[in-house]
Scaffold this motif. Structure first.
Motif, PDB file in Angstrom:
ATOM      1  N   ALA A  77     -27.481   5.289   5.998  1.00  0.00           N
ATOM      2  CA  ALA A  77     -26.483   6.353   6.132  1.00  0.00           C
ATOM      3  C   ALA A  77     -27.045   7.465   7.002  1.00  0.00           C
ATOM      4  N   GLY A  78     -26.234   7.895   7.958  1.00  0.00           N
ATOM      5  CA  GLY A  78     -26.631   8.984   8.838  1.00  0.00           C
ATOM      6  C   GLY A  78     -27.493   8.575  10.012  1.00  0.00           C
ATOM      7  N   LYS A  88     -15.092  10.355  11.926  1.00  0.00           N
ATOM      8  CA  LYS A  88     -13.794   9.865  12.395  1.00  0.00           C
ATOM      9  C   LYS A  88     -13.873   8.491  13.053  1.00  0.00           C
ATOM     10  N   GLU A  89     -15.066   8.091  13.510  1.00  0.00           N
ATOM     11  CA  GLU A  89     -15.239   6.765  14.109  1.00  0.00           C
ATOM     12  C   GLU A  89     -15.649   5.723  13.073  1.00  0.00           C
ATOM     13  N   GLY A  90     -15.781   6.142  11.809  1.00  0.00           N
ATOM     14  CA  GLY A  90     -16.165   5.210  10.766  1.00  0.00           C
ATOM     15  C   GLY A  90     -17.663   5.094  10.555  1.00  0.00           C
ATOM     16  N   CYS A  97     -18.067   1.805   8.407  1.00  0.00           N
ATOM     17  CA  CYS A  97     -17.182   1.295   7.362  1.00  0.00           C
ATOM     18  C   CYS A  97     -15.877   0.814   7.984  1.00  0.00           C
ATOM     19  N   TYR A  98     -15.396  -0.269   7.462  1.00  0.00           N
ATOM     20  CA  TYR A  98     -14.145  -0.891   7.877  1.00  0.00           C
ATOM     21  C   TYR A  98     -13.139  -0.631   6.766  1.00  0.00           C
ATOM     22  N   ASP A  99     -12.239   0.323   6.992  1.00  0.00           N
ATOM     23  CA  ASP A  99     -11.257   0.678   5.980  1.00  0.00           C
ATOM     24  C   ASP A  99     -10.097  -0.309   6.005  1.00  0.00           C
ATOM     25  N   SER A 152     -17.339  -4.475  17.507  1.00  0.00           N
ATOM     26  CA  SER A 152     -16.840  -3.374  18.348  1.00  0.00           C
ATOM     27  C   SER A 152     -17.610  -2.079  18.108  1.00  0.00           C
ATOM     28  N   CYS A 153     -18.174  -1.912  16.921  1.00  0.00           N
ATOM     29  CA  CYS A 153     -18.907  -0.690  16.579  1.00  0.00           C
ATOM     30  C   CYS A 153     -20.332  -0.702  17.122  1.00  0.00           C
ATOM     31  N   GLY A 154     -20.934  -1.865  17.200  1.00  0.00           N
ATOM     32  CA  GLY A 154     -22.292  -1.961  17.701  1.00  0.00           C
ATOM     33  C   GLY A 154     -23.358  -1.526  16.724  1.00  0.00           C
ATOM     34  N   GLY A 155     -23.020  -1.484  15.432  1.00  0.00           N
ATOM     35  CA  GLY A 155     -23.992  -1.101  14.416  1.00  0.00           C
ATOM     36  C   GLY A 155     -24.714  -2.296  13.830  1.00  0.00           C
ATOM     37  N   LYS A 156     -25.582  -2.010  12.869  1.00  0.00           N
ATOM     38  CA  LYS A 156     -26.339  -3.050  12.192  1.00  0.00           C
ATOM     39  C   LYS A 156     -25.610  -3.587  10.961  1.00  0.00           C
TER      40      LYS A 156
END
Length: 440
Positions: free
Chosen positions: A213-214, A147-149, A220-222, A122-126
């Motif tokens: 990072a950045g 705020k979006e993780g 991150c999945y809390d 759902s985040c679409g990150g690596k």
């Protein structure tokens, strides 16, 4: 989805428990830690597993074989020359063509992997890191996210950190897109560097993850689910006790959770009217010990607080976040942590200088309405009938009752607003009385 389990460490810190077997093979209630990991994965449909082995690796390979006896398919990479904790990934690069789970073989966990993986997509990150609060953030690496993780900074234990920070720690479970392996020349891994004379190794955190990072590529999945390494005898015995008491299994978010919802001002920190100055934030004496007990007993500790100072323009979003970071930092120093913080920024009454007009509304989240509790309940799969709302005002109790919680009024006010057998506790330190009287 493939799962790569890194099980090649020597476990020098835990040799007093078992010096003649690999650390992942140390048994918990008669079953090796690594087997418990594999069973957890299998039961959720993750059956395609690669285990990287090194020290005493033949013991692992002989025990599991190809995995068919426990209903999975296992392949191995035997790291004869130490390659760092991520070097093996480059040797497996041809097999890792799609996102994969990367786990440590010496951790006890019981998490909802499907939920974790779904969040990643759902985040679409690596990369997605599994993050959680712990009871010693002051000497742990910290993950700073928006705020979006999205991860903004990765602070190792030795890095300088802000005065106040959110208690968010990397737990060592990851979903990784193999494209992040493209930044390092695969042919170099395991070869001797001509200049240094040393074998080229790869560090997962320092060389692969921290640089993301950045960049907008790592999230991150809390989660409050149970993840603990057992790298020392003390941690092993803690994990063993938690498993025998059922705390490991119960924290999986596919199971209904129990929670203690806590008002903030007057319940956690000393009440000082509408708190806008971070210097005025002060924990109530003894509250950290009470929250530590809530943590230890397997209840989620979740803050539910009205913050109309946002709508009234008396404090910014960033200033409120910093106050909450101070709360988490001060609790963490005493070994306590919060699993979530929910706040309502709205205020229905207009006419304040500097107010934020779009927040001056009648909402569903401002106590005495139960919206924040219901949102937290959905996020954490909470059984409200087995949970508590604690607060020092009538609105706290009304919100708890409306949500279906057992509601306890602290500090001796408004007893007419309690329900059933649950009533009021009459001292400033009453959160401790609540824990001792009601929680098991």
């Amino acid at each position: 989805m493939k799962t790569v389990i890194m099980a090649g460490g020597k476990g020098t810190r835990i040799q007093s428990i078992a010096a003649d077997i690999p650390k992942p093979m140390i048994p918990i209630d008669g079953i090796p830690v690594l087997e418990r990991e594999i069973i957890s994965l299998r039961d959720q449909g993750f059956k395609d597993i690669i285990i990287t082995v090194s020290h005493l690796g033949s013991i692992i390979m002989d025990y599991f074989g190809d995995g068919s006896k426990i209903g999975v398919n296992i392949e191995y990479y035997n790291e004869e020359t130490p390659l760092g904790n991520a070097g093996a990934l480059f040797k497996l690069k041809d097999q890792l063509t799609e996102p994969f789970l990367l786990l440590n073989g010496d951790a006890i966990f019981d998490i909802d992997f499907k939920r974790f993986v779904s969040f990643h997509y759902s985040c679409g990150g690596k990369v997605t890191l599994f993050t959680h609060p712990n009871n010693h953030p002051y000497d742990s690496g910290l993950i700073i996210a928006d705020k979006e993780g999205m991860v903004e900074a990765w602070l190792a234990k030795e890095d300088d950190r802000p005065q106040y920070y959110r208690n968010r720690v990397n737990a060592g479970l990851h979903v990784i897109d193999p494209s992040i392996l493209n930044g390092i020349d695969t042919d170099k891994v395991g070869k001797v560097d001509e200049k240094t004379g040393k074998v080229f190794k790869v560090d997962l955190d320092r060389q692969l993850l921290k640089p993301l990072a950045g960049t907008g590529q790592m999230f991150c999945y809390d989660s409050p689910e149970y993840v603990k390494d057992m790298g020392t005898p003390e941690r092993f015995h803690q994990v063993e006790n938690d498993y025998m008491e059922g705390r490991v299994q119960s924290k999986n978010l596919s199971n209904k959770q129990k929670a203690v919802f806590l008002d903030r001002d007057g319940t956690i920190n000393v009440y000082k009217d509408f708190l806008t100055d971070i210097d005025d934030f002060e924990l109530i004496p003894g509250v950290a010990d009470a929250i530590k007990k809530i943590n230890a007993l397997g209840y989620l500790a979740i803050v539910i607080t009205n913050q109309p100072v946002i709508a009234r323009g008396e404090i910014s979003w960033d200033q409120l976040e910093e106050i909450h970071n101070k709360m988490e930092t001060e609790l963490g120093k005493e070994g306590a942590y919060l699993d979530g913080i929910y706040f309502c920024p709205h205020h229905p009454h207009k006419g304040y200088d500097g107010e934020i007009v779009e927040l001056k509304i009648e909402c569903d989240c401002r106590k005495p309405k139960p919206g924040m509790i219901l949102k937290a309940s959905k996020d954490f799969n909470v059984d409200l009938s087995q949970s508590y709302m604690l607060g020092d005002s009538e609105n706290d109790i009304k919100a708890g009752i409306a949500a279906g919680c057992k509601s306890i009024l602290l500090n001796g006010l408004g007893s007419n607003y309690t329900n059933g057998e649950y009533g009021q506790l009459d001292t400033l330190e009453s959160i401790n009385l609540f824990v001792d009287k009601y929680l098991k």
